[in-house]
Design an enzyme around this catalytic site. Structure first.
Site, PDB file in Angstrom:
ATOM      1  N   ASP A 271       0.145  -1.360  11.035  1.00  0.00           N
ATOM      2  CA  ASP A 271       0.978  -0.517  10.171  1.00  0.00           C
ATOM      3  C   ASP A 271       1.114   0.916  10.642  1.00  0.00           C
ATOM      4  O   ASP A 271       2.160   1.526  10.461  1.00  0.00           O
ATOM      5  CB  ASP A 271       0.439  -0.522   8.736  1.00  0.00           C
ATOM      6  CG  ASP A 271       0.719  -1.836   8.027  1.00  0.00           C
ATOM      7  OD1 ASP A 271       1.890  -2.114   7.781  1.00  0.00           O
ATOM      8  OD2 ASP A 271      -0.227  -2.578   7.739  1.00  0.00           O
TER       9      ASP A 271
ATOM     10  N   TYR B 297       1.734  -3.895   0.293  1.00  0.00           N
ATOM     11  CA  TYR B 297       0.384  -3.376   0.029  1.00  0.00           C
ATOM     12  C   TYR B 297       0.370  -1.872  -0.196  1.00  0.00           C
ATOM     13  O   TYR B 297       1.162  -1.152   0.397  1.00  0.00           O
ATOM     14  CB  TYR B 297      -0.531  -3.662   1.224  1.00  0.00           C
ATOM     15  CG  TYR B 297      -1.343  -4.932   1.061  1.00  0.00           C
ATOM     16  CD1 TYR B 297      -2.335  -5.019   0.099  1.00  0.00           C
ATOM     17  CD2 TYR B 297      -1.115  -6.032   1.880  1.00  0.00           C
ATOM     18  CE1 TYR B 297      -3.076  -6.182  -0.047  1.00  0.00           C
ATOM     19  CE2 TYR B 297      -1.850  -7.198   1.732  1.00  0.00           C
ATOM     20  CZ  TYR B 297      -2.829  -7.265   0.769  1.00  0.00           C
ATOM     21  OH  TYR B 297      -3.557  -8.409   0.619  1.00  0.00           O
TER      22      TYR B 297
END
Lengths: 688, 688
Positions: free
Chosen positions: A304, A388
């Protein structure tokens, strides 16, 4: 280790909006309209910066450079540097087969293209979406990771695709079973991965967590009484620009698009001596590998930070929601893709919390007692990576401990499943029609150590029994055990794994300086217990791309610009060869003994989803410690004011002279007359 | 699972003062003056109790029995039971070679005897204590542990001996190098262990932590501003007798001399269905083995709960010192040794704390967001085991998680050392002349499981990669991994160790009931990461005496009175054969598959002291989780009121209708005009 107050930015400060604008204008002037993926501070060269920090009055201030990455027409990627004072471009490299970080704006585009693509519409209809409902189709665009069919010369995203019957429904409960692939240069869908087994759109009723849905299910619970946290006299920290001082700590709070919060030049004032501890701390990379081996799910392994940026994805935080008490915020400033400017308000929050008992001791003879409460300082950001949420908190304690803490919340990544389909152990049905795949969240903490100076040495510490057998003179009763310290001499040797059986810790020591009492080197110890191994196997795609996750610890000699262990440009790396840390380590022969070193620590959790995590996950925390060991000559918090302290002589004198600074705002829960004045006796009638 | 309100004690309630007195009078009447080591509730037989809990209106209430252990003249030890209603003794067993728990009063006696003993005085003089200063000699009396020279028929204590130049000095900085042995029956010192190498009394200046000492060193820090925590509307929990209800939880809070806090009949109200989770939770035993193999240090391995009692040693807690906010206290009631009564006021504190973010999610498309703060309930006690303090907190979360947490603070156990003496790796010089030996703190959590009923099954859970090689059709990209579940079928198989490499967890499941969505058995998972192996070797004295610490997990079939895994009477056990858990497990063939089972979990820390821990230790926390997995059909906290919630449709409507319950008491740290109203945009100018 001083710094002078000036209007000039601190060399560690992120680029200001004006500096970002200057860099953009210089680039535009030279190269015309391009897309700006990165305009960010190139951090000062360490040698230059260290000299300046040591003597800011007389040493030249490090110059400000902007690190610029752009995509020019035709998909050409340039990696450049701009000297801001001189207004000139000092580097302008055309990259080949490297894709820069994906911006939020690039992500936002995909969904709109997907909705209009005829082949996608065809697949949606096959799945059970009405043709007029294409506006109810959503996608979470991810970089493609790596797909050998397409390589890395074309900029690609995979669209994880979902349906929302209603705009307010949580889309993750209605996954679609196919995966469009988007070409960012063309702005088109160039392929669709369609599974052999088709899984039509779920017809399960929505299970939402928004207020309307909760009200429809009976409403919110009403039995929670407020807990108020206030700081009427203000906070105990002080800020000068972005440098914070609190409870003997001093450090600079930076922020970039990639890592988010960066803490620099962390020092501790030890009774008047300012002692360096860390030159730089950050979360440098992460990877979230998913465990379903069926293609194309193998492409779900988000790096990420390198692919999207923990800074770019950071939330704008809000008072009383994300933190309580008295909060200071810092904004984050970035370019927009087309060369404008954007500000994320309140990207960082800074606040204190009560930390419970800091230390306590009673003498069992006489009930003399001291009880002292602790305080912690929290530097926090929250970033949203599509489904998330990552709550990243850098927690400072008064005793010299730094405790990085991450909470996972938000929503599981999900995939479609048939009724009673066998998940084959790769996932869990968390709701009818919703398969949440096994995954890991692995984070790489970059520790640029500076324990009483730049030359540090890392030792593995293992708790082991005495080698001498039970019954031998050296270990007759068999209870001998010790801390086995193994020096890591080279970068190759330093690739080490966790060992739960020995409570393994890593000691970052300055062997040039011994503790006056223990005669052991001054050190900080990395105590980390959430250290799962990388589940993808050796030789797998993830193993190749996220090489930092192969071991719990790597140690490298410090070199400028070695910041991000999966490489600088992460999207679409093939892992052949691995970028970043494996390149730097090479044959592993570089000495890290008594050298300026960086320790890279990979930690995290392995997550086997369960229905409790759906539709939104209760936060799951993980924490590690950087603890001073043999660093101080004694407990560094004895001068924190106690709540209550009585000595044996004061007990003998009928408690005359005791220190009573008990918090007077605390109350009994029920007015039942069960008094609670401080520090009663142990119940004997004697003169204890 | 109900209970009726009545004046009668709840069957789980500890004995009241009146009941203790009744038991004492019955015993005295029958057996004359004896010393009372124990007068405590014999917990109701489980079958009887379970029947009553299921149907309290119509089932006979379990009778109240007092478990009584006394020492009669001549050192005769009796273990008895008193039927309180019938006022009769139903069991009165003379023990042979077993020593009951040592009371605080027995401990207090030793120091006075030591000071007057001529041989001790002689040794003190050799050490450098002036003969007129014997009142400055202190000792921490420990049970002797086990010493083969004396066996277990004579009741013995070893006196760890120290000097205080001034009554207010911390004695642990002036250890003496010899060890008197005290015969409790005779009230005499019967031997002194004198080391071959003598270590005279340290002449180092005192390093104290009391206010006078801190003032002399420059005083307390003055830069900490108060953090006020208040609950103006009171607490969110409700008590009926000792039964507490909070956020769907309900359980009974007991307390005994041995384990301290005992939680019984823990249930969770799942949308109207009261679901049993644990029948009983407690810290059942602990052991603190020290790692210096030189005699007599091998005798330092405190089984503090069995030898001294976490209840007997518990602190009287105080408002605003040990906890902040709105607190409810419970007292503890015990006999005195001579048959009187004593009350420890505020032995248990119960309070709530803000728990930070419970869940959060933002949609990256439009900044719609929900953020909900969590709350926790803490049931806490603190006990002082001579030098150490143990802060034991049972933390309940709203999401069904129970997180037992222990903080270590207080003072290191220390021994004398010569200047520059080689500690040989068994200890650390934490201050001149002070050697703090390596040690472990290992706790045994007893989990009497009741996951949706008494018949439960334990599985080891290991995160493992797919067995299929990279490149094979089943795992082409190598990313497959799954949760490998291994059923523990017998007590013998269930002796299992931690495995950090697989993030091993233990799943306590009810295989008779499947989750409606995941189709996996409802379960609670034990997630524990602080799980060092027992450092004393196999066959060592500690290994024999503290058999529960040989493995991270044991599982036994439930049997009444199998409460304490090192045995009921712990002082002076030889470990030959091992008492407690090894006796119960026997040949290991008993089935624990789908049975009423108890899981015993040993966890803790290995502590290599450093000067930071001296003279008083900053609290070191450790925590584990009991987490619902596949237990609920969804996130159980969606109905906790959010601080702020907006939906995509509300964002489109200009934020009309958003739920804003932001805490209005939070403030900006500095009045710098950097506004912080809730949930700003991500900095783009679009209509996100």
């Amino acid at each position: 280790m001083g710094s002078i107050v000036t209007d000039l930015p601190h060399p560690f400060d992120p680029l200001s909006l004006a500096e970002i604008e200057t860099a953009i204008n210089i680039v535009k002037k030279a190269h015309g309209q391009v897309f700006f993926n990165v305009v960010s501070l190139q951090e000062p060269r360490k040698a230059e910066m260290t000299a300046w920090l040591a003597n800011p009055e007389t040493t030249p201030r490090p110059k400000r450079f902007a690190d610029v990455v752009v995509i020019a027409p035709g998909g050409k990627v340039y990696d450049g540097l701009v000297d801001l004072a001189e207004a000139k471009i000092t580097k302008w490299d055309l990259l080949d087969g490297e894709q820069p970080i994906i911006t939020m704006e690039e992500l936002q585009l995909v969904e709109h293209v997907v909705r209009k693509d005829p082949k996608v519409i065809e697949q949606c209809i096959i799945s059970g979406v009405a043709p007029e409902d294409m506006h109810k189709v959503y996608c979470d665009p991810w970089t493609i990771g790596y797909d050998e069919r397409f390589g890395n010369k074309v900029r690609l995203q995979q669209a994880l695709i979902y349906y929302r019957p209603d705009i307010d429904n949580c889309q993750y409960q209605y996954p679609l079973d196919f995966c469009p692939i988007y070409d960012a240069d063309k702005g088109e869908i160039i392929a669709i991965d369609i599974p052999k087994v088709r899984r039509p759109l779920s017809k399960a009723p929505p299970m939402d967590y928004h207020p309307t849905a909760v009200e429809a299910r009976g409403g919110y619970r009403t039995d929670l009484k407020p807990i108020n946290i206030t700081q009427p006299e203000g906070v105990s920290f002080k800020l000068t620009g972005r440098e914070i001082e609190w409870q003997n700590w001093k450090f600079h709070i930076g922020f970039n698009y990639r890592e988010g919060i960066v803490l620099n030049n962390i020092t501790f004032n030890d009774k008047g001596t300012v002692r360096p501890i860390f030159y730089r701390l950050s979360l440098a990379e992460m990877v979230v590998p998913y465990g379903n081996p069926e293609a194309p799910h193998h492409r779900k392994h988000a790096l990420d930070q390198g692919e999207y940026g923990a800074g770019y994805m950071t939330n704008s935080l809000s008072l009383g929601c994300d933190c309580k008490g008295s909060i200071h915020y810092m904004d984050a400033e970035f370019p927009t893709r087309d060369g404008g400017l954007r500000t994320i308000k309140n990207a960082i929050c800074i606040h204190e919390e009560d930390a419970g008992i800091l230390f306590k001791h009673s003498d069992f003879r006489d009930d003399s007692v001291i009880v002292t409460r602790g305080r912690k300082l929290i530097i926090q950001q929250i970033f949203t990576a599509a489904n998330y949420e990552y709550v990243v908190a850098w927690v400072f304690h008064q005793d010299g401990t730094i405790a990085p803490e991450i909470k996972l919340t938000g929503i599981l990544n999900t995939y479609a499943m048939l009724e009673d389909e066998d998940t084959k152990g790769w996932g869990t049905q968390v709701y009818p029609g919703v398969n949440a795949h096994n995954h890991q969240h692995l984070f790489c903490l970059r520790i640029d150590a500076n324990i009483d100076g730049p030359n540090n040495t890392v030792f593995v510490n293992d708790a082991v029994p005495s080698e001498a057998p039970v019954g031998s003179p050296e270990n007759f009763y068999g209870n001998g055990f010790y801390n086995k310290r193994t020096k890591l001499v080279t970068e190759g040797e330093a690739m080490t794994d966790y060992n739960g059986a020995t409570s393994r810790a890593w000691e970052i020591a300055n062997t040039n300086k011994l503790n006056p009492y223990s005669k052991k080197p001054v050190s900080y110890k990395l105590v980390s217990r959430e250290v799962p191994g990388l589940m993808p196997k050796e030789g797998s795609l993830v193993w190749k791309r996220a090489a930092f996750a192969r071991h719990a610890v790597h140690v490298t000699k410090y070199r400028d610009d070695e910041l991000w262990p999966a490489g600088k440009h992460v999207p679409q790396t093939s892992g052949e060869p691995s970028r970043g840390i494996t390149e730097w380590i090479g044959d592993g022969t570089t000495s890290i003994d008594n050298a300026d070193i960086v320790l890279w620590h990979t930690f995290g959790v392995t997550h086997f989803p369960s229905p409790e995590d759906f539709p939104v996950m209760p936060a799951e925390p993980m924490m590690l410690l950087l603890r001073p060991r043999n660093f101080f000559a004694g407990n560094p918090v004895m001068d924190v004011p106690p709540s209550y302290a009585s000595t044996p002589s004061q007990i003998l004198a009928g408690k005359q002279g005791v220190l009573d600074a008990t918090d007077k705002l605390s109350t009994l829960a029920f007015a039942n007359g069960n008094g609670a004045s401080c520090c009663k006796s142990n119940g004997f009638n004697g003169t204890h």
